[in-house]
Design an enzyme around this catalytic site. Structure first.
Site, mmCIF file in Angstrom:
data_model
loop_
_atom_site.group_PDB
_atom_site.id
_atom_site.type_symbol
_atom_site.label_atom_id
_atom_site.label_comp_id
_atom_site.label_asym_id
_atom_site.label_seq_id
_atom_site.Cartn_x
_atom_site.Cartn_y
_atom_site.Cartn_z
ATOM 1 N N HIS A 123 -7.919 1.677 6.575
ATOM 2 C CA HIS A 123 -8.924 2.548 5.963
ATOM 3 C C HIS A 123 -10.217 2.348 6.761
ATOM 4 C CE1 HIS A 123 -11.890 3.669 2.841
ATOM 5 N NE2 HIS A 123 -10.917 4.327 2.238
ATOM 6 N N ASP A 200 -7.050 -6.670 3.438
ATOM 7 C CA ASP A 200 -7.584 -5.676 2.524
ATOM 8 C C ASP A 200 -6.488 -5.357 1.507
ATOM 9 O OD1 ASP A 200 -8.207 -3.339 1.245
ATOM 10 O OD2 ASP A 200 -8.800 -2.235 3.030
ATOM 11 N N GLN A 203 -5.026 -1.464 -1.807
ATOM 12 C CA GLN A 203 -3.877 -0.653 -2.232
ATOM 13 C C GLN A 203 -2.709 -1.505 -2.720
ATOM 14 O OE1 GLN A 203 -3.660 2.555 -2.687
ATOM 15 N NE2 GLN A 203 -5.667 3.024 -1.852
ATOM 16 N N LYS A 226 -9.006 0.382 -8.709
ATOM 17 C CA LYS A 226 -7.635 0.771 -8.365
ATOM 18 C C LYS A 226 -6.619 0.019 -9.223
ATOM 19 C CE LYS A 226 -8.814 1.890 -3.574
ATOM 20 N NZ LYS A 226 -8.978 3.335 -3.535
ATOM 21 N N CYS A 364 -9.479 8.842 4.652
ATOM 22 C CA CYS A 364 -10.322 7.802 5.280
ATOM 23 C C CYS A 364 -9.495 6.925 6.217
ATOM 24 C CB CYS A 364 -11.043 6.936 4.251
ATOM 25 S SG CYS A 364 -12.130 7.869 3.188
HETATM 26 N N1 7TS Z 1 -9.251 -0.179 1.731
HETATM 27 C C1 7TS Z 1 -8.197 0.557 1.353
HETATM 28 C C2 7TS Z 1 -6.825 0.190 1.829
HETATM 29 C C3 7TS Z 1 -8.407 1.635 0.494
HETATM 30 O O1 7TS Z 1 -7.355 2.369 0.101
HETATM 31 C C4 7TS Z 1 -9.714 1.942 0.046
HETATM 32 C C5 7TS Z 1 -9.988 3.140 -0.812
HETATM 33 C C6 7TS Z 1 -10.756 1.121 0.462
HETATM 34 C C7 7TS Z 1 -10.484 0.077 1.313
HETATM 35 C C8 7TS Z 1 -12.161 1.315 -0.012
HETATM 36 O O2 7TS Z 1 -12.252 0.971 -1.359
HETATM 37 P P1 7TS Z 1 -13.635 1.144 -2.148
HETATM 38 O O3 7TS Z 1 -13.250 0.871 -3.566
HETATM 39 O O4 7TS Z 1 -14.586 0.180 -1.581
HETATM 40 O O5 7TS Z 1 -14.050 2.569 -1.911
HETATM 41 N N2 7TS Z 1 -9.053 4.162 -0.673
HETATM 42 C C9 7TS Z 1 -9.167 5.438 -1.132
HETATM 43 C C10 7TS Z 1 -8.159 6.370 -0.969
HETATM 44 O O6 7TS Z 1 -7.080 6.163 -0.450
HETATM 45 N N3 7TS Z 1 -8.565 7.527 -1.513
HETATM 46 O O7 7TS Z 1 -9.802 7.376 -2.004
HETATM 47 C C11 7TS Z 1 -10.191 6.059 -1.775
#
Ligand code: 7TS
Length: 406
Positions: A123, A200, A203, A226, A364
């Protein structure tokens, strides 16, 4: 037979009974954010209606109750991820914030020529902060390539890693494709050359209970939203030795031991990385979300979601011209697809008219889209509260979108 009582579980999520464009909502954008059960919503309303106060500073009862609840939540997060110490759990604003804390901290430790290995499946939030750190320090970012099935090229990884490697960062699960990465192998190889590893887990967290001690991982980061929790809160787990080495990310209240105009000394862990008033209700609700997930059981959640994945994959492949990206043997419940000749955005918009929420675009993860030479995909991502009937509606909707657009 489903392994979960999904009908009962759905009653815990008020949003699942709403309508969109006059149709029952089918929410299949769980990889972007999961929905929120009543237990978590109530943890937030209870905080604001009963003991709203700033933490770690008041002698009055409300402040002490809020501090206790917040620190209890930290312990729930510690136990869930099996960290040795609660102070190795930094409560942050989410995955992005957590990665930025580590990447900016490493600017003090990196020098020109040091190598950073990033997986091709990341991401943007696990790419850009490191590019910024590399630019400032002269460190070199090297990419672990991916293969056509959406897995990492592990032979290439083993050939690339060397004593010049200082850090490897990789997701546990790819958000765009659902691939579960061989992080244990990555961590082992990195440690063999003295490199640290950041995983990370954004997911992975909704599907897999990671054990940071068993993994021997240096940093593990997640977002609460999530995992049925609220937005604006997450975890940075770091081994004590690393968190001690990294400089603080932000200065301010909470993160100091003493302040004078001549010299400031920093607080110990975890407060060194928690400047300012945190998302107190969010932290408490993060703990409530983990309690909720455990009341269902991660093993049961994972088993049921795999049933949904198998069912959806088979049914979607029945649509002529539909191609699935990410076909690794080990995947979480994500199906990323396109239909020959159609733009993912058009399919997503038609599905929305039918009350079906999916994500479209590059998710992303533009490097993955570049690898497949596509602008993006339609992504349906499933959670334990989704049903087989909802997948039937998705498949019928995709078929209808295809008939309308072709
Ligand atoms: N890393 C991964 C693997 C992610 O899927 C996401 C968000 C992030 C980092 C960032 O997370 P945040 O909570 O700091 O924003 N992924 C997604 C997605 O797949 N669709 O919308 C957000």
């Amino acid at each position: 037979m489903p392994t979960l009582d999904v009908a009962a579980i759905r009653k815990d999520f008020p949003i699942l009974s709403r309508k969109v464009h006059g149709q029952d909502l089918v929410y299949l954008d769980n990889a972007a954010t999961s929905q929120t059960p009543l237990a978590v919503i109530e943890a937030i309303t209870h905080y604001y209606s009963y003991y709203n106060a700033n933490i770690h500073r008041g002698v009055h009862s409300l402040s002490q109750e809020a501090t206790d609840a917040y620190e209890q939540a930290r312990i729930k997060v510690q136990k869930h991820f099996n960290a040795v110490h609660a102070y190795e759990v930094i409560l942050t604003a989410g995955t992005t914030h957590s990665i930025n804390i580590v990447a900016s901290g490493f600017e003090a430790l990196l020098k020109a020529g040091d190598e950073l290995l990033v997986s091709a499946l990341e991401h943007h939030s696990n790419i850009v902060p490191w590019q910024m750190a590399a630019e400032k320090t002269g460190a070199v970012l090297k990419v672990i390539p991916m293969l056509i099935d959406g897995t990492l090229d592990m032979a290439a990884f083993h050939a690339m890693i060397s004593p010049a490697t200082k850090l490897v960062f990789c997701n546990h699960v790819s958000n765009a494709l659902g691939t579960v990465n061989p992080i244990q192998e990555i961590i082992g190889a990195a440690h063999a050359v003295g490199a640290a590893v950041l995983i990370d887990g954004a997911q992975a967290a909704p599907h897999i209970q990671a054990d940071v001690q068993a993994l021997d991982v240096d940093f593990y980061v997640v977002s609460a939203h999530k995992i049925c929790g609220p937005t604006g809160v997450g975890m940075l787990y770091g081994k004590e030795k690393w968190l001690e080495k990294l400089p603080p990310y932000q200065g301010g209240g909470e993160m100091i031991a003493t302040v004078s105009f001549e010299k400031t000394t920093y607080a110990g862990l975890p407060h060194k990385f928690e400047a300012g008033t945190p998302n107190i209700s969010g932290g408490i609700a993060f703990g409530a979300a983990l309690d909720y997930m455990h009341s269902i059981g991660f093993d049961k959640i994972a088993a049921y979601e795999q049933e949904l994945l198998v069912y959806a994959t088979k049914a979607l492949l029945g649509i002529e011209g539909l191609e699935i990206y990410g076909t690794a043997a080990e995947k979480t419940a994500v199906v990323s697809f396109n239909i020959k000749g159609l733009h993912p955005y058009d399919i997503g918009s038609i599905l929305d008219q039918m009350g079906i929420a999916v994500r479209t675009g590059h998710h992303c993860a533009q490097p993955i889209m570049d690898y497949y030479s596509i602008p993006g995909t339609v992504r349906a991502s499933f959670s334990f509260y989704n049903t087989f009937e909802e997948i039937d509606r998705l498949v019928a909707g995709v078929q209808k979108a295809k008939d309308m657009l072709c």
